[in-house]
Design a protein around this motif. Structure first.
Motif, PDB file in Angstrom:
ATOM      1  N   ARG A  11     -13.624  -1.492  12.776  1.00  0.00           N
ATOM      2  CA  ARG A  11     -12.363  -1.725  12.461  1.00  0.00           C
ATOM      3  C   ARG A  11     -11.869  -0.914  11.643  1.00  0.00           C
ATOM      4  O   ARG A  11     -10.538  -0.422  11.432  1.00  0.00           O
ATOM      5  CB  ARG A  11     -12.463  -3.307  11.366  1.00  0.00           C
ATOM      6  CG  ARG A  11     -12.628  -4.372  12.373  1.00  0.00           C
ATOM      7  CD  ARG A  11     -12.446  -5.829  11.448  1.00  0.00           C
ATOM      8  NE  ARG A  11     -12.777  -5.657   9.985  1.00  0.00           N
ATOM      9  CZ  ARG A  11     -13.538  -6.833   9.654  1.00  0.00           C
ATOM     10  NH1 ARG A  11     -13.692  -7.656  10.195  1.00  0.00           N
ATOM     11  NH2 ARG A  11     -13.447  -6.500   8.310  1.00  0.00           N
ATOM     12  N   GLU A  66      -8.225   1.197  11.788  1.00  0.00           N
ATOM     13  CA  GLU A  66      -7.626   1.728  10.730  1.00  0.00           C
ATOM     14  C   GLU A  66      -7.202   3.258  10.500  1.00  0.00           C
ATOM     15  O   GLU A  66      -6.024   3.579  10.408  1.00  0.00           O
ATOM     16  CB  GLU A  66      -8.132   1.161   9.299  1.00  0.00           C
ATOM     17  CG  GLU A  66      -7.484   1.090   8.101  1.00  0.00           C
ATOM     18  CD  GLU A  66      -8.169   0.528   6.753  1.00  0.00           C
ATOM     19  OE1 GLU A  66      -7.457   0.395   5.858  1.00  0.00           O
ATOM     20  OE2 GLU A  66      -9.453   0.360   7.068  1.00  0.00           O
ATOM     21  N   GLU A  76      -1.291  -1.202  17.382  1.00  0.00           N
ATOM     22  CA  GLU A  76      -0.757  -1.977  16.440  1.00  0.00           C
ATOM     23  C   GLU A  76      -0.675  -3.447  16.266  1.00  0.00           C
ATOM     24  O   GLU A  76      -0.856  -4.027  15.372  1.00  0.00           O
ATOM     25  CB  GLU A  76       0.777  -1.492  16.234  1.00  0.00           C
ATOM     26  CG  GLU A  76       0.971   0.121  15.901  1.00  0.00           C
ATOM     27  CD  GLU A  76       0.450   0.550  14.580  1.00  0.00           C
ATOM     28  OE1 GLU A  76       0.465  -0.207  13.652  1.00  0.00           O
ATOM     29  OE2 GLU A  76      -0.059   1.356  14.633  1.00  0.00           O
ATOM     30  N   ARG A  77      -1.252  -3.833  17.470  1.00  0.00           N
ATOM     31  CA  ARG A  77      -1.416  -5.170  17.614  1.00  0.00           C
ATOM     32  C   ARG A  77      -2.708  -5.796  17.093  1.00  0.00           C
ATOM     33  O   ARG A  77      -2.985  -7.032  16.879  1.00  0.00           O
ATOM     34  CB  ARG A  77      -1.454  -5.663  19.201  1.00  0.00           C
ATOM     35  CG  ARG A  77       0.123  -5.344  19.667  1.00  0.00           C
ATOM     36  CD  ARG A  77       0.052  -5.625  21.200  1.00  0.00           C
ATOM     37  NE  ARG A  77       0.800  -6.612  21.574  1.00  0.00           N
ATOM     38  CZ  ARG A  77       0.856  -7.250  22.758  1.00  0.00           C
ATOM     39  NH1 ARG A  77       0.111  -6.837  23.784  1.00  0.00           N
ATOM     40  NH2 ARG A  77       1.538  -8.298  23.116  1.00  0.00           N
ATOM     41  N   ASP A  95      -5.249  -6.376  14.216  1.00  0.00           N
ATOM     42  CA  ASP A  95      -5.122  -6.511  12.771  1.00  0.00           C
ATOM     43  C   ASP A  95      -6.606  -6.366  12.305  1.00  0.00           C
ATOM     44  O   ASP A  95      -7.400  -7.110  11.979  1.00  0.00           O
ATOM     45  CB  ASP A  95      -4.540  -8.013  12.271  1.00  0.00           C
ATOM     46  CG  ASP A  95      -4.502  -8.038  10.710  1.00  0.00           C
ATOM     47  OD1 ASP A  95      -4.633  -7.235  10.216  1.00  0.00           O
ATOM     48  OD2 ASP A  95      -4.254  -9.433  10.564  1.00  0.00           O
ATOM     49  N   GLU A  96      -6.874  -5.259  11.802  1.00  0.00           N
ATOM     50  CA  GLU A  96      -8.166  -4.934  11.217  1.00  0.00           C
ATOM     51  C   GLU A  96      -8.607  -5.480  10.114  1.00  0.00           C
ATOM     52  O   GLU A  96      -9.713  -5.505   9.536  1.00  0.00           O
ATOM     53  CB  GLU A  96      -8.337  -3.282  11.580  1.00  0.00           C
ATOM     54  CG  GLU A  96      -7.552  -2.558  10.562  1.00  0.00           C
ATOM     55  CD  GLU A  96      -6.269  -2.389  10.708  1.00  0.00           C
ATOM     56  OE1 GLU A  96      -5.240  -1.680   9.912  1.00  0.00           O
ATOM     57  OE2 GLU A  96      -5.821  -2.569  11.975  1.00  0.00           O
ATOM     58  N   ARG A 134      -7.939  -8.517   8.982  1.00  0.00           N
ATOM     59  CA  ARG A 134      -8.653  -9.771   8.993  1.00  0.00           C
ATOM     60  C   ARG A 134     -10.076  -9.774   9.215  1.00  0.00           C
ATOM     61  O   ARG A 134     -10.446  -9.183  10.101  1.00  0.00           O
ATOM     62  CB  ARG A 134      -7.955 -10.382  10.093  1.00  0.00           C
ATOM     63  CG  ARG A 134      -6.727 -10.983  10.121  1.00  0.00           C
ATOM     64  CD  ARG A 134      -6.010 -11.792  11.058  1.00  0.00           C
ATOM     65  NE  ARG A 134      -6.665 -12.772  11.482  1.00  0.00           N
ATOM     66  CZ  ARG A 134      -6.813 -13.420  12.647  1.00  0.00           C
ATOM     67  NH1 ARG A 134      -5.848 -12.753  13.613  1.00  0.00           N
ATOM     68  NH2 ARG A 134      -7.264 -14.413  13.012  1.00  0.00           N
ATOM     69  N   SER A 150     -11.356 -10.321  12.672  1.00  0.00           N
ATOM     70  CA  SER A 150     -10.985  -9.474  13.834  1.00  0.00           C
ATOM     71  C   SER A 150     -12.232  -8.854  14.540  1.00  0.00           C
ATOM     72  O   SER A 150     -13.220  -8.349  13.418  1.00  0.00           O
ATOM     73  CB  SER A 150     -10.041  -8.631  13.393  1.00  0.00           C
ATOM     74  OG  SER A 150      -8.847  -8.949  12.917  1.00  0.00           O
TER      75      SER A 150
END
Length: 187
Positions: free
Chosen positions: A10, A14, A66-67, A69-70, A72, A75
């Motif tokens: 993740r 990011e 971009e889709r 969501d790191e 969360r 994820s």
């Protein structure tokens, strides 16, 4: 970024979103390319197509980063990669009949793929749709097992324990059996 390989999945996503540093994607590729290749080969049954699917998967990762969501906690980069890879592989399989028809009209050599009847094509499509409803870990273990990989080999490829692999395959089988109980697909 020299330390990209030291970041967790993740954090790599990011950092890539923030800086655009290709080393982040390269680190993900290093971690997951072999496992994605095994998945793609299980679907495609062809070395070159499986390699192409892995490359296309990472191209789409960059395109669709971009889709993801790191931020969360739930994820999961691996599950996200599997989903993209499966879509790439199944898209490729859907395009294959059109390419074969074009090749035959153009006088090109015959395809080595087996031709299915209309009923068989419907059953395969239904099975593919049902496989996509499985959790990614169930789906990948099931597909690798169907391809002939042993539990230990699947564990090594996926990073799951042998017991997890067995559980995931059994769960996938039960799900598919319940879904197709009334048909002759899974007697």
């Amino acid at each position: 970024m020299a330390e990209a390989g030291n970041l967790d999945d993740r954090s790599l996503v990011e950092e890539f979103k923030r800086s655009g540093d290709q080393a982040c994607i390269a680190a993900l590729f290093q971690r997951y390319a072999r496992r994605l290749y095994a998945l793609a080969h299980g679907i495609e049954h062809d070395h070159a197509n499986a390699e192409d699917c892995v490359q296309e998967t990472f191209r789409r990762v960059i395109e669709e980063i971009e889709r993801f969501d790191e931020a969360r906690e739930e994820s999961n980069v691996w599950a996200w990669l599997v989903t993209i890879a499966e879509h790439v592989c199944f898209d490729e399989l859907r395009r294959e009949p059109a390419r074969e028809a074009f090749a035959q009209k153009g006088g090109a050599g015959k395809s080595s793929r087996r031709v299915f009847s209309q009923e068989q094509q419907c059953m395969v499509s239904e099975l593919r749709r049902e496989l996509l409803t499985l959790a990614p870990e169930h789906r990948i273990c099931c597909l690798l097992h169907v391809e002939g990989y042993k539990y230990q080999e699947i564990a090594k490829l996926t990073g799951f324990t042998k017991e997890q692999v067995k559980t995931y395959i059994q769960t996938a089988r039960r799900h598919l059996h319940r879904r197709f109980r009334s048909s002759d697909v899974f007697p």
